[in-house]
Design a protein around this motif. Structure first.
Motif, PDB file in Angstrom:
ATOM      1  N   ASN A   1       0.811  -1.210   0.000  1.00 47.64           N
ATOM      2  CA  ASN A   1       0.000   0.000   0.000  1.00 47.64           C
ATOM      3  C   ASN A   1       0.850   1.269   0.000  1.00 47.64           C
ATOM      4  OD1 ASN A   1       1.000  -0.177   2.586  1.00 47.64           O
ATOM      5  ND2 ASN A   1      -0.885   0.515   3.556  1.00 47.64           N
ATOM      6  N   MET A   2       2.149   1.152  -0.264  1.00 49.54           N
ATOM      7  CA  MET A   2       3.069   2.288  -0.259  1.00 49.54           C
ATOM      8  C   MET A   2       3.217   2.839  -1.672  1.00 49.54           C
ATOM      9  SD  MET A   2       5.307   4.024   1.738  1.00 49.54           S
ATOM     10  CE  MET A   2       5.646   2.920   3.082  1.00 49.54           C
ATOM     11  N   ILE A   3       3.053   4.145  -1.797  1.00 49.91           N
ATOM     12  CA  ILE A   3       3.222   4.837  -3.075  1.00 49.91           C
ATOM     13  C   ILE A   3       4.300   5.893  -2.884  1.00 49.91           C
ATOM     14  CG2 ILE A   3       2.120   6.359  -4.749  1.00 49.91           C
ATOM     15  CD1 ILE A   3      -0.485   4.915  -4.143  1.00 49.91           C
ATOM     16  N   HIS A   4       5.209   5.995  -3.833  1.00 47.53           N
ATOM     17  CA  HIS A   4       6.292   6.973  -3.772  1.00 47.53           C
ATOM     18  C   HIS A   4       5.988   8.111  -4.731  1.00 47.53           C
ATOM     19  CE1 HIS A   4       8.879   4.185  -1.543  1.00 47.53           C
ATOM     20  NE2 HIS A   4       8.327   3.263  -2.299  1.00 47.53           N
ATOM     21  N   ILE A   5       6.132   9.342  -4.243  1.00 44.91           N
ATOM     22  CA  ILE A   5       6.016  10.502  -5.133  1.00 44.91           C
ATOM     23  C   ILE A   5       7.255  11.356  -4.939  1.00 44.91           C
ATOM     24  CG2 ILE A   5       3.501  10.511  -5.138  1.00 44.91           C
ATOM     25  CD1 ILE A   5       3.560  12.928  -3.311  1.00 44.91           C
ATOM     26  N   ASP A   6       7.674  11.995  -6.007  1.00 47.94           N
ATOM     27  CA  ASP A   6       8.806  12.906  -5.945  1.00 47.94           C
ATOM     28  C   ASP A   6       8.771  13.790  -7.174  1.00 47.94           C
ATOM     29  OD1 ASP A   6      11.025  14.113  -4.877  1.00 47.94           O
ATOM     30  OD2 ASP A   6      12.438  12.629  -5.636  1.00 47.94           O
TER      31      ASP A   6
ATOM     32  N   ILE B   1       6.294  15.762 -11.486  1.00 51.26           N
ATOM     33  CA  ILE B   1       6.093  14.956 -10.289  1.00 51.26           C
ATOM     34  C   ILE B   1       5.702  13.559 -10.753  1.00 51.26           C
ATOM     35  CG2 ILE B   1       3.677  15.612  -9.946  1.00 51.26           C
ATOM     36  CD1 ILE B   1       4.303  15.557  -6.890  1.00 51.26           C
ATOM     37  N   GLY B   2       6.380  12.562 -10.217  1.00 44.27           N
ATOM     38  CA  GLY B   2       6.127  11.176 -10.593  1.00 44.27           C
ATOM     39  C   GLY B   2       5.486  10.416  -9.448  1.00 44.27           C
ATOM     40  N   ILE B   3       4.623   9.470  -9.793  1.00 44.67           N
ATOM     41  CA  ILE B   3       3.920   8.648  -8.807  1.00 44.67           C
ATOM     42  C   ILE B   3       4.123   7.192  -9.202  1.00 44.67           C
ATOM     43  CG2 ILE B   3       1.729   8.257  -7.641  1.00 44.67           C
ATOM     44  CD1 ILE B   3       0.736  10.803  -9.103  1.00 44.67           C
ATOM     45  N   ILE B   4       4.661   6.394  -8.289  1.00 46.48           N
ATOM     46  CA  ILE B   4       4.924   4.991  -8.591  1.00 46.48           C
ATOM     47  C   ILE B   4       4.711   4.158  -7.328  1.00 46.48           C
ATOM     48  CG2 ILE B   4       7.396   5.008  -8.112  1.00 46.48           C
ATOM     49  CD1 ILE B   4       7.700   3.359 -10.718  1.00 46.48           C
ATOM     50  N   GLY B   5       4.274   2.950  -7.516  1.00 49.03           N
ATOM     51  CA  GLY B   5       4.070   2.015  -6.410  1.00 49.03           C
ATOM     52  C   GLY B   5       4.638   0.655  -6.765  1.00 49.03           C
ATOM     53  N   LYS B   6       4.476  -0.273  -5.859  1.00 49.25           N
ATOM     54  CA  LYS B   6       4.970  -1.628  -6.075  1.00 49.25           C
ATOM     55  C   LYS B   6       3.984  -2.393  -6.965  1.00 49.25           C
ATOM     56  CE  LYS B   6       5.967  -5.830  -3.535  1.00 49.25           C
ATOM     57  NZ  LYS B   6       5.847  -6.510  -2.262  1.00 49.25           N
ATOM     58  N   PRO B   7       4.476  -3.147  -7.953  1.00 46.81           N
ATOM     59  CA  PRO B   7       3.563  -3.995  -8.729  1.00 46.81           C
ATOM     60  C   PRO B   7       2.910  -5.048  -7.822  1.00 46.81           C
ATOM     61  CG  PRO B   7       5.692  -3.824  -9.808  1.00 46.81           C
ATOM     62  CD  PRO B   7       5.841  -3.206  -8.462  1.00 46.81           C
TER      63      PRO B   7
ATOM     64  N   TYR C   1       1.448   4.920 -11.854  1.00 48.93           N
ATOM     65  CA  TYR C   1       0.310   5.821 -11.728  1.00 48.93           C
ATOM     66  C   TYR C   1       0.375   6.910 -12.789  1.00 48.93           C
ATOM     67  CZ  TYR C   1      -0.923   3.359  -7.545  1.00 48.93           C
ATOM     68  OH  TYR C   1      -1.291   2.369  -6.686  1.00 48.93           O
ATOM     69  N   ASP C   2       1.341   7.794 -12.710  1.00 44.78           N
ATOM     70  CA  ASP C   2       1.449   8.826 -13.737  1.00 44.78           C
ATOM     71  C   ASP C   2       2.629   9.730 -13.444  1.00 44.78           C
ATOM     72  OD1 ASP C   2       0.653  10.103 -16.084  1.00 44.78           O
ATOM     73  OD2 ASP C   2      -1.440  10.175 -15.470  1.00 44.78           O
ATOM     74  N   ILE C   3       2.907  10.599 -14.385  1.00 41.81           N
ATOM     75  CA  ILE C   3       3.895  11.658 -14.213  1.00 41.81           C
ATOM     76  C   ILE C   3       3.232  12.935 -14.726  1.00 41.81           C
ATOM     77  CG2 ILE C   3       5.038  11.138 -16.399  1.00 41.81           C
ATOM     78  CD1 ILE C   3       7.671  11.965 -15.005  1.00 41.81           C
TER      79      ILE C   3
ATOM     80  N   ASP D   1      14.097   8.872  -7.710  1.00 45.58           N
ATOM     81  CA  ASP D   1      15.392   9.432  -8.082  1.00 45.58           C
ATOM     82  C   ASP D   1      16.358   8.343  -8.525  1.00 45.58           C
ATOM     83  OD1 ASP D   1      14.902  12.092  -7.835  1.00 45.58           O
ATOM     84  OD2 ASP D   1      15.602  12.242  -5.768  1.00 45.58           O
ATOM     85  N   LEU D   2      16.286   7.170  -7.900  1.00 45.20           N
ATOM     86  CA  LEU D   2      17.207   6.091  -8.237  1.00 45.20           C
ATOM     87  C   LEU D   2      16.921   5.470  -9.593  1.00 45.20           C
ATOM     88  CD1 LEU D   2      17.407   4.270  -4.794  1.00 45.20           C
ATOM     89  CD2 LEU D   2      19.149   5.701  -5.853  1.00 45.20           C
ATOM     90  N   GLY D   3      15.666   5.451 -10.017  1.00 46.03           N
ATOM     91  CA  GLY D   3      15.336   4.750 -11.250  1.00 46.03           C
ATOM     92  C   GLY D   3      14.751   5.638 -12.320  1.00 46.03           C
ATOM     93  N   LEU D   4      13.504   6.043 -12.135  1.00 43.43           N
ATOM     94  CA  LEU D   4      12.736   6.696 -13.186  1.00 43.43           C
ATOM     95  C   LEU D   4      13.364   7.999 -13.670  1.00 43.43           C
ATOM     96  CD1 LEU D   4      10.062   6.735 -14.825  1.00 43.43           C
ATOM     97  CD2 LEU D   4       9.122   8.095 -12.977  1.00 43.43           C
TER      98      LEU D   4
END
Length: 181
Positions: free
Chosen positions: A3-8, A46-52, A66-68, A171-174
Motif C-alpha cells: 500500500n506504499m506509493i512513492h512521489i517525488d 512529479i512522478g507517482i509509482i508504487g509496487k507492482p 500511476y502517472d507523471i 530518483d534512483l530509477g525513473l
C-alpha cells in the motif's frame, strides 16, 4: 509495502544543442529557439509509482505505474511570433514551485490518479512516501483532508528519513532514465 506509493518531483533540463532527433528522410529539422547559450530550458515533473501487485497465481493485478505530471500553466500568447499567432493558448512551465503549487498538484492530479488506478480488491489504506524537501508541507485544510478520505480511502503522507537517498525510488530509477534520454 503493497500500500506504499512513492512521489517525488524533479527538474529536468533540456539542452537544445545536444538534443538528438530521429527524423524520416523527408522531414525538416525541428526549430528550437533559445534565448542564449546560458539559458537552459527546464521543467519540473512529479512522478507517482508504487509496487507492482500480483495475485496468488502470479497474475499481475496492478503494475504500480500511476502517472507523471508536469508543473505547467496555460496562458494566451500576448504577441504574434513566427511560431504562433497572438491569442493562441500556450503552455509554460511554473518556475516557482512553492506550497501552493504542491497543494494544487496533490489535490488536482496526484490524489485523483491514485484513487482512479487503485485496485478495487485492495484495502484503501494508502501511504504516500515523500522526501523531506522544504515546500513539502502536508496541507491541513478541510478540502485536502476531504480529498484524502473520498471514496472510503485513507490516504496518509509520510516523509522518508533525512539523508536517506536509498529510499527515494523515483530518483534512483525513473528520473535518471528520463534525464539520460
Amino acid at each position: 509495502m503493497s500500500n506504499m506509493i512513492h512521489i517525488d518531483e524533479k527538474w529536468l533540463y533540456i539542452n537544445p544543442e545536444t538534443r538528438r532527433f530521429n527524423l524520416l528522410p523527408k522531414e525538416e529539422d525541428p526549430y528550437r529557439c533559445q534565448q542564449s547559450r546560458r539559458f537552459k530550458i527546464k521543467a519540473m515533473f512529479i512522478g507517482i509509482i508504487g509496487k507492482p501487485l500480483y495475485d496468488a497465481q502470479g497474475h499481475l493485478i496492478h503494475d504500480g505505474k500511476y502517472d507523471i505530471f508536469p508543473f505547467v500553466f496555460q496562458q494566451m500568447a500576448k504577441k504574434k511570433s513566427k511560431n504562433r499567432d497572438a491569442g493562441t493558448l500556450e503552455t509554460k512551465p511554473i518556475q516557482n514551485i512553492n506550497r501552493e503549487a504542491i497543494r494544487d498538484m496533490l489535490l488536482n492530479n496526484v490524489i485523483p490518479a491514485i484513487v482512479s488506478k487503485w485496485p478495487a480488491n485492495m484495502p484503501k489504506d494508502v501511504v504516500i512516501q515523500w522526501d523531506n524537501a522544504r515546500p513539502h508541507q502536508i496541507p491541513q485544510d478541510e478540502e485536502f483532508i476531504a480529498a484524502t478520505r473520498q471514496g472510503g480511502f485513507n490516504i496518509r503522507i509520510v516523509f522518508q528519513p533525512a539523508q536517506s537517498p536509498d529510499l527515494n525510488v523515483l530518483d534512483l530509477g525513473l528520473f535518471r532514465v528520463i534525464q539520460s534520454l
